[in-house]
Design an enzyme around this catalytic site. Structure first.
Site: not given
Length: 398
Positions: A118, A206
């Site tokens: 992530y 993101e």
């Protein structure tokens, strides 16, 4: 403003961020044609929505079927996946129970995934710096990771005076247990993300998941990018990427009148001047046992017409069972607010309880306008009184 995954990847690719080959399609035939252009014999078909959780979601006409991200092992499978998505409504944890219709899909080459990570960039409001957040728990919601495994959240901020340096990449690569070729690939990808973030005036970038491939490359497998609307005068090409079909019609209407409106899922409509006062109003509604249906800041220089428009937008929400108007008149005059409320209430034939709390400039004139309107408007002396009265009125009417 948010954009679709395929649009985000096209932008990031210009800044040197590694992404997989892919094409957007609006019809099953276009999806099949897109697959023909891609290398390999395995493909991924992704529904394009401004919402996360697509893979774990479901379609309303097939609640037990596959979600909005599907692996296809042939061109026919690609066409079938596109047919199952296009024109159908996808429900995810971010769309709400009603879901959203899928108007386009993204057909992408499959990827040999060795690890999922992530990575995101955002502005830390406390430090005022661009901050990178990373985790070894790719593919999961970062909020869940933070709650269950806070030790697996890595943070590093960038000093705007010196900018991004090799140190930042090495620090994150070490924390993500990347080494060798993978660490080198990560060090190439990070500057591209940072440059895209700062150059395009993003509020968030993101990548979830950021994957390490079998040959040690590091690729953005998904991408979500949000922009600061106030910077669009510098980026007209970015503003053109807006997909109004993915936005709340009430929010679009509010933007026409320069109203700061955000739809929520409660039952008490709010009209307030000032963001801080609006937040306090929503908090006290919750304290008294109800939930706000919206955030709406009419600003300090609202006109009668803008107030009338704001009132109509609130009432266009079928979930609204009552309205609380909370105005502290500084630059904003209470009589202008009162005239707008009265005008709107008459025009839309008000059918839900309305509580108005006014204080500040021309407050006596504003209260007189409300009292002389002969409309069933409930006056309140202060914020607590207003919240108590609107919650009680809604509960008694339900």
């Amino acid at each position: 403003m948010n954009i679709h995954e395929y649009q985000a990847k096209e932008l990031l690719k210009r800044y040197g961020v590694a992404v997989l080959d892919g094409y957007v399609a609006w019809t099953p035939d276009e999806a099949a044609a897109a697959a023909h252009k891609l290398p390999g014999s395995v493909y991924v078909v992704k529904a394009q929505l401004h919402a996360g959780g697509r893979g774990a979601g479901h379609f309303t006409d097939d609640p037990n079927g596959k979600g909005g991200v599907r692996i296809a092992h042939s061109i026919d499978d690609v066409r079938a996946a596109a047919e199952a998505m296009l024109g159908h409504t996808l429900v995810t944890h971010q769309t709400g129970a009603n879901g959203r219709p899928v108007h386009r899909v993204y057909v992408e080459a499959a990827c040999d995934i060795a690890r999922e990570l992530y990575l995101s960039l955002l502005v830390d409001r406390v430090s005022g710096r661009v901050t990178m957040i990373a985790s070894t728990e790719g593919g999961m919601e970062i909020e869940d990771v933070a709650a269950r495994h806070p030790d697996k959240i890595l943070r590093t901020a960038v000093d705007p005076a010196s900018g991004l340096s090799g140190f930042h990449a090495r620090k994150l690569a070490y924390g993500l247990a990347l080494n060798g070729a993978a660490a080198t690939a990560f060090s190439r990808l990070l500057p591209g993300l940072y440059n895209a973030f700062t150059s395009l005036d993003c509020t968030q970038v993101e990548i979830n998941p950021l994957v390490v491939t079998g040959d040690a490359n590091v690729v953005a497998l998904d991408a979500k990018v949000a922009f600061d609307d106030n910077a669009f005068f510098r980026h007209p090409e970015v503003e053109k990427l807006r997909d109004e079909a993915e936005e709340d019609p009430k929010e679009l209407e509010a933007a026409k009148y320069n109203l700061n409106y955000v739809a929520l899922d409660g039952n008490i409509g709010c009209m307030v001047n000032g963001a801080g006062l609006a937040m306090a109003t929503m908090d006290i509604i919750k304290l008294y046992g109800a939930a706000p249906a919206n955030f709406l800041d009419v600003g300090g220089g609202a006109t009668k017409e803008r107030v009338t428009a704001a009132f109509k937008i609130i009432l266009s929400d079928p979930n609204v069972e009552g309205i609380l108007v909370n105005i502290f008149g500084g630059i904003m005059r209470c009589d202008v607010i009162a005239e707008g409320v009265v005008s709107a209430a008459r025009e839309v034939q008000l059918s839900v309880p309305l509580v108005v709390r006014l204080e500040g400039t021309n407050v006596d004139l504003g209260k007189a306008i409300l009292a002389n309107s002969k409309l069933p408007i409930i006056a309140a002396d202060n914020l607590a009184d207003a919240a108590g009265k609107i919650v009680k009125a809604v509960q008694e009417g339900s």
